[in-house]
Design a protein around this motif. Sequence first.
Motif, PDB file in Angstrom:
ATOM      1  N   CYS A 125       0.857  -1.186   0.000  1.00 41.28           N
ATOM      2  CA  CYS A 125       0.000   0.000   0.000  1.00 41.28           C
ATOM      3  C   CYS A 125       0.892   1.234   0.000  1.00 41.28           C
ATOM      4  O   CYS A 125       1.717   1.418   0.903  1.00 41.28           O
ATOM      5  CB  CYS A 125      -0.908   0.019   1.229  1.00 41.28           C
ATOM      6  N   LEU A 127       0.989   4.865   0.699  1.00 37.66           N
ATOM      7  CA  LEU A 127       0.267   5.965   1.335  1.00 37.66           C
ATOM      8  C   LEU A 127       0.886   7.262   0.818  1.00 37.66           C
ATOM      9  O   LEU A 127       2.071   7.528   1.022  1.00 37.66           O
ATOM     10  CB  LEU A 127       0.398   5.873   2.857  1.00 37.66           C
ATOM     11  N   THR A 155      -3.350   4.687  -1.547  1.00 40.79           N
ATOM     12  CA  THR A 155      -4.233   5.302  -0.561  1.00 40.79           C
ATOM     13  C   THR A 155      -3.795   6.749  -0.379  1.00 40.79           C
ATOM     14  O   THR A 155      -2.645   7.015  -0.013  1.00 40.79           O
ATOM     15  CB  THR A 155      -4.167   4.565   0.779  1.00 40.79           C
ATOM     16  N   ALA A 186      -6.279   6.598   7.787  1.00 41.66           N
ATOM     17  CA  ALA A 186      -6.201   6.219   6.376  1.00 41.66           C
ATOM     18  C   ALA A 186      -5.533   4.863   6.210  1.00 41.66           C
ATOM     19  O   ALA A 186      -5.986   4.021   5.414  1.00 41.66           O
ATOM     20  CB  ALA A 186      -5.443   7.284   5.596  1.00 41.66           C
ATOM     21  N   GLN A 189      -7.890   2.092   7.463  1.00 40.89           N
ATOM     22  CA  GLN A 189      -8.965   1.826   6.511  1.00 40.89           C
ATOM     23  C   GLN A 189      -8.454   1.030   5.318  1.00 40.89           C
ATOM     24  O   GLN A 189      -9.140   0.135   4.808  1.00 40.89           O
ATOM     25  CB  GLN A 189      -9.578   3.141   6.029  1.00 40.89           C
ATOM     26  N   ALA A 190      -7.238   1.324   4.872  1.00 43.27           N
ATOM     27  CA  ALA A 190      -6.665   0.589   3.744  1.00 43.27           C
ATOM     28  C   ALA A 190      -6.524  -0.886   4.059  1.00 43.27           C
ATOM     29  O   ALA A 190      -6.849  -1.750   3.223  1.00 43.27           O
ATOM     30  CB  ALA A 190      -5.297   1.178   3.385  1.00 43.27           C
ATOM     31  N   ASP A 193      -9.929  -2.512   4.111  1.00 39.48           N
ATOM     32  CA  ASP A 193     -10.480  -2.670   2.769  1.00 39.48           C
ATOM     33  C   ASP A 193      -9.788  -3.790   1.990  1.00 39.48           C
ATOM     34  O   ASP A 193     -10.412  -4.427   1.131  1.00 39.48           O
ATOM     35  CB  ASP A 193     -10.346  -1.371   1.983  1.00 39.48           C
TER      36      ASP A 193
END
Length: 238
Positions: A125, A127, A155, A186, A189-190, A193
Motif C-alpha cells: 500500500c 500511502l 491510498t 487512512a 482503513q486501507a 479494505d
Amino acid sequence: MSEIKAQSRVSGVDVGVIMLDNTLPRPVGDLGNARSYHYPVAFETCDGADTRLVVERDAAGLLDSVLAAAVKLRELGVRAITTCCGFLAIYQRELAARLDRPVATSSLLQIPLVLRMLAPEKKVCVLTVNASTLSDAHLRAAGITDAERDRIVLTGLEGTAHFYPMIVGAVRELDPARAEAEVVAAAHQAVRDDPDIGAFVFECTNLPPYSAAVRAATGVPVWDAGTLVNWLRAGVEQ
C-alpha cells in the motif's frame, strides 16, 4: 545526455537533499528537518518547485531547476542525492543519467524490493499525499513494472481535513496529534479494505513522523523516505 561533474567544496557530508520551494512545518522525522538524521546532510532548494506544481501537475517544466539544485549539492561534495518529495520520482531516470553519483528521488524506489520480500499474493500500500495525481508514470519511473502494478494499492490523504491543506494549501500550522490521527485512520482503513496488504511504503517525505504510529496501529511493516535515505547513505558513507 552528458555527465555533469564538479569539484567538491566541503567535506564530511554524504547526502544532499533537494527541497521544494515552500515553507512547511517540519517535525523531527520529516526529511526537511536536519534533526531527522543521525549524520550531516546538505539542503538545496529547487527554485520554482511549488508544492502544487510538483504534486498535482507532474512537476511540469521543473527538470532544469531540479538538476540545478542537484548540481549545487554535487559541488558541495555530497556523495548521494535525494529529494523532499516522492513525486519527483518522475525525474529519476533523467537525474541519474546526468549526475555521477547515486540519486534516489523518491521512497517509491523501495517498492520493487519490498514486493520481492512479500509472499506473491501480498500487496504494497502506497500511502501518498495525493493518490489522484500519483500516476503510473511515477510508478514506472521508480522501477515498478506493469506486471507488478496489480500488487500496488494507492491510498491518498488528499481528503484529509488537516494534513493535506497543511502540505499543499494555506494552512501553515501543524497539529501533530491531528495529523497523526488522520494518517493512522487512512492506513487502518486501507488494511480493512484489503487484507492482502503486507506492507506500507509512504510516498510523502512529510509522513515519516507517523510511521511508528501506523506500524503500531496496523501491525504492518512501514518503509518511508527516512528508511530510503538511511539505506542510501549506508552505501556511500566515508
